[in-house]
Scaffold this active site. Structure first.
Site, PDB file in Angstrom:
ATOM      1  N   ASP A 436       1.031  -1.289  -0.370  1.00 36.12           N
ATOM      2  CA  ASP A 436       0.211   0.188   0.394  1.00 36.12           C
ATOM      3  C   ASP A 436       1.187   1.303   0.076  1.00 36.12           C
ATOM      4  O   ASP A 436       2.037   1.098   0.453  1.00 36.12           O
ATOM      5  CB  ASP A 436      -0.660  -0.030   1.279  1.00 36.12           C
ATOM      6  CG  ASP A 436      -2.427   0.929   1.260  1.00 36.12           C
ATOM      7  OD1 ASP A 436      -2.872   1.084   0.418  1.00 36.12           O
ATOM      8  OD2 ASP A 436      -1.227   2.329   1.784  1.00 36.12           O
ATOM      9  N   HIS A 449      -5.293  14.162  -9.508  1.00 37.77           N
ATOM     10  CA  HIS A 449      -5.772  12.665 -10.109  1.00 37.77           C
ATOM     11  C   HIS A 449      -5.248  12.183 -10.934  1.00 37.77           C
ATOM     12  O   HIS A 449      -4.307  11.177 -10.957  1.00 37.77           O
ATOM     13  CB  HIS A 449      -7.450  12.295 -10.616  1.00 37.77           C
ATOM     14  CG  HIS A 449      -8.136  12.175  -8.993  1.00 37.77           C
ATOM     15  ND1 HIS A 449      -7.913  11.378  -8.048  1.00 37.77           N
ATOM     16  CD2 HIS A 449      -9.452  13.948  -8.904  1.00 37.77           C
ATOM     17  CE1 HIS A 449      -9.133  11.648  -7.211  1.00 37.77           C
ATOM     18  NE2 HIS A 449      -9.244  12.599  -7.439  1.00 37.77           N
ATOM     19  N   ASP A 453      -2.334   9.554 -11.184  1.00 34.58           N
ATOM     20  CA  ASP A 453      -2.683   8.009 -12.164  1.00 34.58           C
ATOM     21  C   ASP A 453      -0.936   8.355 -12.150  1.00 34.58           C
ATOM     22  O   ASP A 453      -0.079   7.077 -12.599  1.00 34.58           O
ATOM     23  CB  ASP A 453      -3.356   8.356 -12.533  1.00 34.58           C
ATOM     24  CG  ASP A 453      -4.690   8.413 -12.729  1.00 34.58           C
ATOM     25  OD1 ASP A 453      -4.784   7.896 -12.173  1.00 34.58           O
ATOM     26  OD2 ASP A 453      -5.677   9.352 -13.494  1.00 34.58           O
ATOM     27  N   GLU A 479      -4.905   2.413  -4.274  1.00 31.51           N
ATOM     28  CA  GLU A 479      -3.164   2.779  -4.057  1.00 31.51           C
ATOM     29  C   GLU A 479      -2.862   1.075  -3.641  1.00 31.51           C
ATOM     30  O   GLU A 479      -1.575   0.965  -3.155  1.00 31.51           O
ATOM     31  CB  GLU A 479      -2.388   3.644  -3.330  1.00 31.51           C
ATOM     32  CG  GLU A 479      -3.304   4.185  -2.311  1.00 31.51           C
ATOM     33  CD  GLU A 479      -4.441   3.831  -1.523  1.00 31.51           C
ATOM     34  OE1 GLU A 479      -4.941   3.954  -0.584  1.00 31.51           O
ATOM     35  OE2 GLU A 479      -5.430   4.283  -2.293  1.00 31.51           O
TER      36      GLU A 479
END
Length: 566
Positions: A436, A449, A453, A479
């Site tokens: 994570d 965002h 990405d 994630e």
């Protein structure tokens, strides 16, 4: 046993899946169609060739029979003359005129050349040489006991020869040559001084010397090529001859001469309604006698190797055919001639004929079908290839995360279950790493965002680069990532997880122009050998719980046990 059956079945399915290439299947199908269409066309070609060969032989047989019928008349006439001579020897006529002529022989026999005639308007004169000439060779013989009877029979034969040569005839000359030093001929010499050289020329010909009992035990009609001489117009001739025997004594030979022009005319008459190909007449030594081709420059000639092939084929059979380059040769031996008739069909003749037209149409149909088949193959193969590429793309999209290019959650879980079961069956370790990214939400909040990405894509690439070929990685959440390590025990899995953490933390990521960020990750590791549990969902849950512990311990670290640190 069930385990072995499962392994074999799965191996076969994997092999079949690897080879189920639609392009290969399309190629194979079209190749099969092309092969079968070619085989069917070839079968028609073979049938057509058989019909062509049969047609050539039938045409030649018709010509040979026609030529035989024309020659049979002359051969029958020759045998009639022989039988007439033998009948006269057996039962001589008691005509006074014959006895008187025979009596005159004694007064002429010592003269170098002489003629003995009864009535030149009704019979042919006997032309002879002296006793001294006959005594010079062993081939000639004047048997005094048989001589008078033979002279009388020869005068009777002269009547038959005169009668047989009165009308239009095929033969150029008919002659009876006696071993007793005389002969009768339908073209009797005008001068008496021509008798000696002419008689010498007659008895030295092969058609005479080759009729001895040793040379012709069957006493059958034989054919010879006679070289040119002054008595046949300096032209080569074909001579048919037959010996005359009576009471085991060889008296002489009856012979007929045919000019080459006559033989050519007979061959043309036999081939008058045959327009395709060239017909040729040969003797047994393959000397060309006549051809149906009017132009000598257009006659098909054969070199020595080709003549050897033809001679070998003719020697083994009475009829047949063979191919010499672009020429098709059919042959058949004649019954009433000691020779063979040939039909020469060239490629040009074949193309102009009916079979040539059919062959061309068949070839064009095959070429057209093959062209259409190839065009269809190109179109269908391109269509199938595009469909297969589209299917492959859709399948890839269904199994992969488009952002990180790793396996998506569904694909990861399916592959992980299969690998876990395989490791369990083989008794191998099986490890799971849960990953994570730390503080990922803040990156989305600060930079948007698109920056998030970029971070996810970059992290996915770093994770994939740290793995072995057999390892499987996938994105299981926003994630969150998961790595499956088949055959890897816990210590080695911890090392791999540490390497992944170090790669992620060591790289700065460009998220905007002149703006970079450094991210970290928390990782949890679990192994099936810890509790002997190969259930992937449970292993993933354990790794996820240890990941949560890594978060609580300060992030950017790897946790592989369940002990909390204070």
């Amino acid at each position: 046993m069930q385990r072995d059956t499962y392994v074999v079945k799965r191996s076969f399915l994997q092999w079949l899946h690897k080879r189920s290439n639609p392009g290969l299947i399309v190629n194979l199908c079209f190749l099969v169609v092309l092969v079968f269409s070619t085989l069917l066309t070839w079968r028609e070609v073979v049938v057509l060739e058989g019909a062509y060969i049969s047609s050539q032989r039938n045409h030649l047989e018709t010509v040979a029979n026609s030529l035989d019928r024309q020659l049979q008349f002359s051969v029958d006439k020759l045998l009639f003359f022989r039988n007439g001579m033998r009948d006269a020897l057996q039962t001589p006529l008691s005509f006074a005129v014959l006895h008187e002529a025979v009596s005159r022989f004694n007064s002429l026999r010592n003269i170098p050349s002489w003629q003995l005639a009864v009535d030149k308007n009704r019979t042919l004169p006997i032309n002879g040489v002296s006793d001294a000439f006959v005594d010079k060779t062993t081939l000639l013989n004047r048997d005094e006991d048989l001589l008078n009877n033979e002279l009388s029979a020869a005068l009777e034969l002269g009547y038959l020869l005169r009668l047989g040569s009165a009308n239009v005839r095929r033969e150029a000359r008919v002659v009876y040559v006696s071993r007793a030093g005389f002969y009768l001929a339908t073209d009797t010499a005008g001068q008496v001084n021509d008798i000696v050289p002419r008689y010498y020329q007659l008895v030295t010909q092969q058609w005479f010397t080759g009729q001895s009992e040793r040379e012709n035990r069957a006493r059958a009609v034989r054919w010879f090529i006679t070289p040119p001489s002054t008595w046949n117009g300096n032209e080569q001739a074909i001579t048919a001859s037959v010996p005359i025997y009576y009471e085991h004594h060889w008296y002489g030979v009856v012979a007929m001469d045919f000019t080459l022009k006559t033989m050519k005319r007979l061959l043309r008459d036999a081939t008058s309604d045959r327009t395709e190909g060239e017909y040729q007449l040969y003797d047994t030594r393959l000397n060309l006698i006549a051809s149906s081709e009017p132009d000598a420059n257009l006659i098909n000639r054969f070199d020595q190797p080709e003549q050897a092939q033809i001679a070998s084929a003719i020697e083994s059979d009475t009829q047949g055919s063979l191919r010499l380059g672009s020429r098709f040769i059919s042959w058949e031996r004649l019954d009433h001639f000691d020779g063979v008739a040939l039909r020469v069909h060239t490629l040009h003749d074949g193309v102009r004929g009916d079979f040539g037209s059919i062959s061309i149409v068949l070839a064009l149909l095959w070429a057209l079908f093959t062209a259409m088949l190839l065009i269809s193959w190109l179109v269908i193969r391109r269509t199938v290839s595009n469909m297969y590429a589209l299917q492959h793309t859709l399948q890839w999209q269904a199994w992969h995360d488009p952002l990180t290019r790793l396996n998506n959650r569904g694909a990861l879980f399916e592959r992980a279950k299969i690998l876990a079961k395989k490791c369990e069956q083989q008794g191998l370790p099986f490890s799971v790493v849960q990953i994570d990214l730390d503080h990922f939400k803040s990156i989305n909040d600060r930079f948007g965002h698109q920056a998030g990405d970029k971070v996810l894509s970059h992290a996915g690439g770093l994770i994939a680069s740290a793995l072995r070929p057999n390892d499987v990685a996938g994105r299981v959440g926003g994630e969150e990532f998961c790595v499956v390590l088949p055959g890897v025990a816990l210590p080695e899995a911890v090392d791999i997880a540490e390497r992944i953490r170090a790669h992620i933390n060591s790289k700065e990521i460009l998220v905007k122009k002149s703006v970079t960020v450094r991210v970290s990750a928390s990782l949890g590791v679990s192994c099936a050998l810890e509790k002997g549990n190969y259930q992937f969902e449970q292993l993933q849950s354990i790794a996820d719980a240890r990941l949560y512990q890594a978060k609580q311990r300060g992030r950017n670290q790897v946790v592989h046990d369940d002990h909390d640190r204070k």
